[in-house]
Design a protein around this motif. Structure first.
Motif, PDB file in Angstrom:
ATOM      1  N   GLY A  36       0.821  -1.192   0.000  1.00 25.43           N
ATOM      2  CA  GLY A  36       0.000   0.000   0.000  1.00 25.43           C
ATOM      3  C   GLY A  36       0.860   1.249   0.000  1.00 25.43           C
ATOM      4  O   GLY A  36       2.096   1.179   0.033  1.00 25.43           O
ATOM      5  N   PRO A  37       0.261   2.396  -0.017  1.00 26.70           N
ATOM      6  CA  PRO A  37       1.010   3.656   0.004  1.00 26.70           C
ATOM      7  C   PRO A  37       1.701   3.872   1.356  1.00 26.70           C
ATOM      8  O   PRO A  37       1.274   3.320   2.373  1.00 26.70           O
TER       9      PRO A  37
ATOM     10  N   ARG B 170      -2.848   9.000  10.785  1.00 25.23           N
ATOM     11  CA  ARG B 170      -3.270   8.331   9.552  1.00 25.23           C
ATOM     12  C   ARG B 170      -3.315   6.825   9.771  1.00 25.23           C
ATOM     13  O   ARG B 170      -2.500   6.270  10.521  1.00 25.23           O
TER      14      ARG B 170
ATOM     15  N   LEU C 135      -4.132   3.216   7.299  1.00 23.37           N
ATOM     16  CA  LEU C 135      -4.478   2.620   6.014  1.00 23.37           C
ATOM     17  C   LEU C 135      -5.481   1.485   6.210  1.00 23.37           C
ATOM     18  O   LEU C 135      -5.159   0.455   6.811  1.00 23.37           O
TER      19      LEU C 135
ATOM     20  N   PRO D  18      -8.386   0.474   3.439  1.00 27.64           N
ATOM     21  CA  PRO D  18      -9.253   0.759   2.280  1.00 27.64           C
ATOM     22  C   PRO D  18     -10.646   0.158   2.393  1.00 27.64           C
ATOM     23  O   PRO D  18     -11.606   0.719   1.865  1.00 27.64           O
TER      24      PRO D  18
ATOM     25  N   LYS E  19     -11.548   9.192   4.989  1.00 32.95           N
ATOM     26  CA  LYS E  19     -10.781   8.338   4.067  1.00 32.95           C
ATOM     27  C   LYS E  19     -10.547   9.047   2.735  1.00 32.95           C
ATOM     28  O   LYS E  19     -11.459   9.661   2.173  1.00 32.95           O
ATOM     29  N   ASP E  20      -9.310   8.929   2.208  1.00 36.01           N
ATOM     30  CA  ASP E  20      -9.008   9.501   0.885  1.00 36.01           C
ATOM     31  C   ASP E  20      -9.094   8.421  -0.190  1.00 36.01           C
ATOM     32  O   ASP E  20      -9.452   7.264   0.077  1.00 36.01           O
ATOM     33  N   GLU E  21      -8.735   8.774  -1.421  1.00 36.32           N
ATOM     34  CA  GLU E  21      -8.885   7.855  -2.538  1.00 36.32           C
ATOM     35  C   GLU E  21      -7.930   6.665  -2.470  1.00 36.32           C
ATOM     36  O   GLU E  21      -8.128   5.635  -3.136  1.00 36.32           O
ATOM     37  N   GLN E  22      -6.872   6.761  -1.663  1.00 41.34           N
ATOM     38  CA  GLN E  22      -5.934   5.644  -1.502  1.00 41.34           C
ATOM     39  C   GLN E  22      -6.334   4.703  -0.368  1.00 41.34           C
ATOM     40  O   GLN E  22      -5.662   3.703  -0.124  1.00 41.34           O
ATOM     41  N   GLY E  23      -7.397   5.048   0.337  1.00 42.21           N
ATOM     42  CA  GLY E  23      -7.826   4.218   1.463  1.00 42.21           C
ATOM     43  C   GLY E  23      -7.164   4.590   2.771  1.00 42.21           C
ATOM     44  O   GLY E  23      -7.212   3.819   3.736  1.00 42.21           O
ATOM     45  N   ILE E  24      -6.520   5.773   2.824  1.00 37.50           N
ATOM     46  CA  ILE E  24      -5.886   6.237   4.052  1.00 37.50           C
ATOM     47  C   ILE E  24      -6.866   7.130   4.814  1.00 37.50           C
ATOM     48  O   ILE E  24      -7.346   8.136   4.284  1.00 37.50           O
TER      49      ILE E  24
END
Length: 387
Positions: A29-30, A46, A48, A50, A70-75
């Motif tokens: 993941g990021p 933060r 992670l 998703p 939650k953002d688009e990366q699932g964070i």
């Protein structure tokens, strides 16, 4: 098959295995940075997740869990504060399940859930801050304990200990609270850094600090294949008192002899202090009052003994106050005004006053927290082992 063919086949097989291994690896993941302490003392957390539907931050400086976004990366993230500089435990609630922060290596040692820790620095260094001063050493030790078990200790030796092999030091035995471990005064209380800073400033005498594990019953059960017993429900009930007395026996009969054999400790009650937080404070008082010949310096942090227990088990302490006041060079009692043990601690101090037992006290703001414990350690260690 010739040698060249064998080599080529081996190379091909190695490449196949490597490719298969790569395919077997889960996708990464990021990168998640958490916690992030911002210049204004606000903190960004933060996590992670998703697939999670709901994530909240639970932190000791917040009155209630704080929703995260939650953002688009699932964070999932949230920024809170500014927060008063100190060390705080926190965790995440992920779809109702409590979780540590996987992006943070700092955690709260505990028998149960291990929260993550965030250390928010002050504009001027706090008493537990890592400073450019000489530092002591932390060691992990194992010793023969009661019922054939092996006990564990965390030991702080002061700056210069290894460089002065002929010098001996007094010892402060320091005990954590219920569900804490022998690491808690080190990893959460930052006792080593507090002492480094006080010693460097000439405010405290160099000393050895021995931090034992306080839950003898749990260790005995674990090492004999049993289950950890539940904690006593009554602070001065028969079970709690027996466990405290077992701890006292172990400390006096095993921990002190081990320390004085393996470290350059000055023997004698005038060179021994004992202190503790919460359950460790109760163990401190029971051990010191029951072994007047062992300790001259006694520090109770957020704890007490009830008047009934004092009358039942430690009557000599108040029956001859002149002797008690002579024997104890320091009897310290401290508590937070919002601590759930405040009432009992206040009654204990009133009891000591009524029986003319000399003691020093500190009542701080706040509750039953390690933020307060650090204050008590910083206030008491400069008083220890003074003429």
């Amino acid at each position: 098959m010739n040698q060249l063919t064998i080599r080529r086949s081996g190379l091909l097989w190695a490449m196949v295995c490597l490719y298969a291994g790569v395919l077997a690896q889960p996708p990464r993941g990021p990168l998640v940075v958490s916690p992030q302490i911002n210049p204004d003392k606000s903190v960004t957390f933060r996590y992670l997740a998703p697939s999670a539907k709901d994530v909240k931050l639970s932190a000791q400086f917040e009155k209630a869990p704080v929703p995260m976004t939650k953002d688009e990366q699932g964070i999932w993230s949230v920024t809170v504060g500014p927060v008063k500089p100190d060390i705080y435990p926190y965790s995440f609630q992920v779809d109702g399940v409590t979780a540590m922060d996987p992006a943070n290596v700092a955690f709260f040692p505990n028998e149960r859930f291990k929260a993550s820790l965030v250390d928010i620095p002050g504009d001027t260094p706090l008493v537990h801050a890592l400073r450019d001063v000489p530092h002591g050493t932390i060691s992990y030790e194992y010793y023969p304990s009661i019922d054939g078990t092996t006990g564990s200790l965390v030991v702080y030796t002061p700056p210069g200990y290894d460089q002065s092999p002929s010098k001996k030091y007094p010892v402060f035995y320091l005990i954590s609270g219920t569900t804490d471990t022998e690491e808690t005064f080190f990893k959460v209380g930052k006792t080593n850094l507090i002492l480094d800073n006080l010693i460097a400033g000439g405010k405290a005498k160099p000393m050895i600090i021995v931090m034992p594990y306080g839950n003898i019953a749990a260790r005995v059960a674990e090492q004999n294949g049993g289950s950890k017993p539940a904690d006593p429900t009554v602070r001065d009930g028969a079970d709690a008192v027996k466990r405290a007395n077992d701890f006292a026996t172990d400390l006096v009969s095993n921990v002190i002899p081990y320390t004085e054999k393996n470290y350059r400790a000055i023997p004698g009650r005038n060179n021994r202090a004992i202190g503790g937080f919460s359950r460790g404070g109760g163990q401190t008082l029971r051990t010191a009052f029951g072994h007047m010949d062992k300790f001259a310096w006694v520090c109770s942090y957020s704890s007490y003994l009830s008047p009934d227990e004092m009358e039942r088990s430690y009557k000599p302490i108040v029956a001859n106050p002149a002797n008690t006041n002579k024997q104890f060079k320091l009897l310290w009692v401290s508590v937070g005004s919002d601590d759930f043990l405040y009432k009992g601690t206040a009654e204990f101090m009133d009891y000591l006053k009524a029986h003319t037992i000399q003691f020093r006290s500190m009542v701080t703001d706040g509750g039953h927290t390690w933020m307060n414990v650090k204050k008590y350690v910083a206030a008491t260690t400069p008083l220890l082992f003074q003429p």
